[in-house]
Structures are given as structure tokens and as C-alpha cells.
Motif scaffolding. Structure first.
Motif, PDB file in Angstrom:
ATOM      1  N   VAL A  65       0.844  -1.195   0.000  1.00 44.73           N
ATOM      2  CA  VAL A  65       0.000   0.000   0.000  1.00 44.73           C
ATOM      3  C   VAL A  65       0.878   1.244   0.000  1.00 44.73           C
ATOM      4  CG1 VAL A  65      -1.617   1.360   1.396  1.00 44.73           C
ATOM      5  CG2 VAL A  65      -2.025  -1.079   1.031  1.00 44.73           C
ATOM      6  N   GLY A  66       1.973   1.214   0.741  1.00 43.31           N
ATOM      7  CA  GLY A  66       2.909   2.342   0.744  1.00 43.31           C
ATOM      8  C   GLY A  66       3.480   2.611  -0.637  1.00 43.31           C
ATOM      9  N   ILE A  67       3.771   1.563  -1.367  1.00 41.30           N
ATOM     10  CA  ILE A  67       4.290   1.711  -2.727  1.00 41.30           C
ATOM     11  C   ILE A  67       3.221   2.317  -3.632  1.00 41.30           C
ATOM     12  CG2 ILE A  67       5.150   0.464  -4.751  1.00 41.30           C
ATOM     13  CD1 ILE A  67       6.285  -1.621  -2.723  1.00 41.30           C
ATOM     14  N   VAL A  68       1.990   1.854  -3.503  1.00 37.64           N
ATOM     15  CA  VAL A  68       0.886   2.391  -4.306  1.00 37.64           C
ATOM     16  C   VAL A  68       0.693   3.874  -4.005  1.00 37.64           C
ATOM     17  CG1 VAL A  68      -1.625   2.293  -4.655  1.00 37.64           C
ATOM     18  CG2 VAL A  68      -0.289   0.182  -4.567  1.00 37.64           C
ATOM     19  N   ARG A  69       0.712   4.230  -2.736  1.00 36.88           N
ATOM     20  CA  ARG A  69       0.540   5.635  -2.355  1.00 36.88           C
ATOM     21  C   ARG A  69       1.673   6.490  -2.922  1.00 36.88           C
ATOM     22  NH1 ARG A  69      -3.025   7.053   1.489  1.00 36.88           N
ATOM     23  NH2 ARG A  69      -1.663   8.668   2.344  1.00 36.88           N
ATOM     24  N   SER A  70       2.886   5.992  -2.853  1.00 33.50           N
ATOM     25  CA  SER A  70       4.032   6.742  -3.411  1.00 33.50           C
ATOM     26  C   SER A  70       3.895   6.908  -4.920  1.00 33.50           C
ATOM     27  CB  SER A  70       5.348   6.015  -3.110  1.00 33.50           C
ATOM     28  OG  SER A  70       5.610   6.029  -1.741  1.00 33.50           O
ATOM     29  N   TYR A  71       3.425   5.861  -5.594  1.00 33.23           N
ATOM     30  CA  TYR A  71       3.241   5.917  -7.048  1.00 33.23           C
ATOM     31  C   TYR A  71       2.303   7.056  -7.427  1.00 33.23           C
ATOM     32  CZ  TYR A  71       1.828   4.672 -11.757  1.00 33.23           C
ATOM     33  OH  TYR A  71       1.553   4.717 -13.098  1.00 33.23           O
ATOM     34  N   ASP A  76       1.441  13.448  -8.773  1.00 31.22           N
ATOM     35  CA  ASP A  76       0.801  14.679  -8.274  1.00 31.22           C
ATOM     36  C   ASP A  76      -0.679  14.500  -7.944  1.00 31.22           C
ATOM     37  OD1 ASP A  76       3.124  16.251  -8.282  1.00 31.22           O
ATOM     38  OD2 ASP A  76       2.888  16.660 -10.430  1.00 31.22           O
ATOM     39  N   ILE A  77      -1.016  13.328  -7.428  1.00 28.36           N
ATOM     40  CA  ILE A  77      -2.377  13.073  -6.974  1.00 28.36           C
ATOM     41  C   ILE A  77      -2.360  13.057  -5.447  1.00 28.36           C
ATOM     42  CG2 ILE A  77      -4.263  11.399  -6.936  1.00 28.36           C
ATOM     43  CD1 ILE A  77      -3.419  10.563  -9.744  1.00 28.36           C
ATOM     44  N   ASP A  78      -3.314  13.772  -4.856  1.00 24.33           N
ATOM     45  CA  ASP A  78      -3.395  13.893  -3.406  1.00 24.33           C
ATOM     46  C   ASP A  78      -3.773  12.552  -2.782  1.00 24.33           C
ATOM     47  OD1 ASP A  78      -3.723  14.572  -0.764  1.00 24.33           O
ATOM     48  OD2 ASP A  78      -5.419  15.931  -1.119  1.00 24.33           O
ATOM     49  N   VAL A  79      -2.807  11.853  -2.227  1.00 28.46           N
ATOM     50  CA  VAL A  79      -3.059  10.531  -1.646  1.00 28.46           C
ATOM     51  C   VAL A  79      -3.710  10.622  -0.270  1.00 28.46           C
ATOM     52  CG1 VAL A  79      -1.304   9.341  -2.988  1.00 28.46           C
ATOM     53  CG2 VAL A  79      -0.696  10.312  -0.766  1.00 28.46           C
ATOM     54  N   ASN A  80      -3.918  11.837   0.244  1.00 21.98           N
ATOM     55  CA  ASN A  80      -4.674  11.974   1.490  1.00 21.98           C
ATOM     56  C   ASN A  80      -6.147  11.646   1.257  1.00 21.98           C
ATOM     57  OD1 ASN A  80      -2.467  12.714   3.084  1.00 21.98           O
ATOM     58  ND2 ASN A  80      -2.612  14.824   2.379  1.00 21.98           N
ATOM     59  N   GLN A  81      -6.535  11.498  -0.003  1.00 20.78           N
ATOM     60  CA  GLN A  81      -7.897  11.103  -0.361  1.00 20.78           C
ATOM     61  C   GLN A  81      -8.026   9.594  -0.522  1.00 20.78           C
ATOM     62  OE1 GLN A  81      -9.616  13.677  -3.498  1.00 20.78           O
ATOM     63  NE2 GLN A  81      -7.528  14.466  -3.598  1.00 20.78           N
ATOM     64  N   LEU A  82      -6.935   8.883  -0.279  1.00 21.54           N
ATOM     65  CA  LEU A  82      -6.900   7.431  -0.444  1.00 21.54           C
ATOM     66  C   LEU A  82      -6.607   6.767   0.894  1.00 21.54           C
ATOM     67  CD1 LEU A  82      -6.703   4.791  -2.163  1.00 21.54           C
ATOM     68  CD2 LEU A  82      -4.287   5.359  -2.515  1.00 21.54           C
ATOM     69  N   SER A 107      -4.931  10.030 -15.026  1.00 22.39           N
ATOM     70  CA  SER A 107      -3.495   9.770 -15.061  1.00 22.39           C
ATOM     71  C   SER A 107      -3.189   8.405 -15.665  1.00 22.39           C
ATOM     72  CB  SER A 107      -2.912   9.858 -13.645  1.00 22.39           C
ATOM     73  OG  SER A 107      -1.543   9.534 -13.642  1.00 22.39           O
ATOM     74  N   ALA A 108      -3.971   7.394 -15.270  1.00 20.85           N
ATOM     75  CA  ALA A 108      -3.741   6.039 -15.776  1.00 20.85           C
ATOM     76  C   ALA A 108      -3.943   5.987 -17.285  1.00 20.85           C
ATOM     77  CB  ALA A 108      -4.673   5.047 -15.082  1.00 20.85           C
ATOM     78  N   GLN A 109      -4.991   6.635 -17.777  1.00 18.98           N
ATOM     79  CA  GLN A 109      -5.247   6.602 -19.218  1.00 18.98           C
ATOM     80  C   GLN A 109      -4.134   7.323 -19.982  1.00 18.98           C
ATOM     81  OE1 GLN A 109      -7.348   4.749 -20.616  1.00 18.98           O
ATOM     82  NE2 GLN A 109      -7.445   5.475 -22.705  1.00 18.98           N
ATOM     83  N   THR A 110      -3.711   8.475 -19.486  1.00 19.21           N
ATOM     84  CA  THR A 110      -2.657   9.237 -20.167  1.00 19.21           C
ATOM     85  C   THR A 110      -1.339   8.481 -20.162  1.00 19.21           C
ATOM     86  OG1 THR A 110      -3.715  11.300 -19.535  1.00 19.21           O
ATOM     87  CG2 THR A 110      -1.406  11.423 -20.191  1.00 19.21           C
ATOM     88  N   SER A 111      -0.919   7.994 -18.989  1.00 18.21           N
ATOM     89  CA  SER A 111       0.365   7.279 -18.921  1.00 18.21           C
ATOM     90  C   SER A 111       0.272   5.925 -19.606  1.00 18.21           C
ATOM     91  CB  SER A 111       0.839   7.127 -17.478  1.00 18.21           C
ATOM     92  OG  SER A 111      -0.064   6.333 -16.737  1.00 18.21           O
TER      93      SER A 111
END
Length: 166
Positions: A65-71, A76-82, A107-111
Motif C-alpha cells: 500500500v505504501g508503494i501504491v501511495r508513493s506511485y 501529483d495526486i493527493d493521496v490523502n484522499q486514499l 493519469s492512468a489513461q494518459t500514462s
């Protein structure tokens, strides 16, 4: 009885090793499609833990989960919402805001397109596939909206893409 095992020549370092089963894993795209269309929580939980295994050599959900949050933070997505506890989404402590979902999907679609992956095509199509198969069947939206449903304890949500030219 009744199970036949045919000995295979082993390619392992130990010549005494006998292969009982050889299994070809589905591709990552096939796993993602199954997870999204069938809500295959076993796949999603294992995928999450595999991230930690790859990164740290440990099968641990919290590390993953820490890795996902860092990703997502790096995108530049506010992970305080996750608020993520597991990979299946079944924990009652999981919480995600609609804003986070929107930013994550954009972000997922663009990247993804940068890497020749169309994430929208992995999601079930409204009125055709998966858990949204019976929704808006006889409307112009059927087959044109790619989305995932989620539900638990009187909570129901949807997120996805409505592919348009611009």
C-alpha cells in the motif's frame, strides 16, 4: 486415484527434481480484465502483495500500500484522499474520494497510452460486460461507457471512462 503424472525432464539444477505440474500464468492484461470484469478479489489482493514482494522481497500488504501511495503521489495526486487497507477493496476501512478516482483514471489513461495500454479497454462496458452488464442496455450509452462498479455495506459507486473524441 485416477490422476496420471507423466515425468518430465527437469531443467532444474537438481537432476532428481521431477516436475509434477507446469502452469502458464495469464498475462497481466488478462489478470486485470478478470479482476475488473468479474470483481476477482483474489487477483487484486495478490497483485497488491506482489508489488511488495517485487520491491522489498516480502509478501506484505501494508508495504505494498505504501508503494501504491508513493506511485500516485509521484503523479501529483493527493493521496490523502486514499485510505487503502487491502487490494480487494473489501476492508471496511478502505475509503477513496471521487476526486481521487477521477485523477487516478485520468493519469492512468494518459500514462497508459504512453506505453500502448488503453486502460479504458480493460474496464467492463456498460450494458455488455461484468458487473455493469445489465445497466442501461437499450440506450446509446450501452457499450460506450467503460466502468467498474464497487459495492459494500449499503455503499455503491461507479468509476470509469466515457470515451469521446476530445
Amino acid at each position: 486415484g485416477g490422476i496420471k503424472i507423466h515425468q518430465k525432464i527437469s531443467h532444474a539444477e537438481n537432476p532428481d527434481t521431477i516436475w509434477l505440474v507446469e502452469y502458464q500464468s495469464p498475462t497481466v492484461a488478462e489478470i486485470a480484465k478478470s479482476a475488473l470484469e468479474r470483481s476477482d478479489n483474489m487477483f487484486t489482493e495478490c497483485l497488491l502483495k506482489a508489488i511488495g514482494l517485487r520491491e522489498f522481497g516480502i509478501w506484505n500488504g501494508a508495504a505494498s500500500v505504501g508503494i501504491v501511495r508513493s506511485y500516485w503521489r509521484d503523479k501529483d495526486i493527493d493521496v490523502n484522499q486514499l485510505f487503502m487497507i487491502d487490494g480487494s477493496g473489501l476492508s471496511r476501512r478502505n475509503k477513496v474520494t471521487p476526486l481521487f478516482f477521477g485523477q487516478m483514471l485520468a493519469s492512468a489513461q494518459t500514462s497508459g497510452l504512453d506505453h500502448n495500454v488503453d486502460y479504458a479497454s480493460l474496464l467492463p462496458r456498460l450494458g455488455i460486460d461484468g458487473t455493469v452488464k445489465r445497466m442501461l442496455i437499450d440506450t446509446p450509452y450501452a457499450g460506450n461507457i467503460c466502468m467498474k462498479s464497487g459495492s459494500m455495506s449499503q455503499v455503491l459507486c461507479y468509476s470509469g471512462y466515457y470515451p469521446v473524441e476530445s
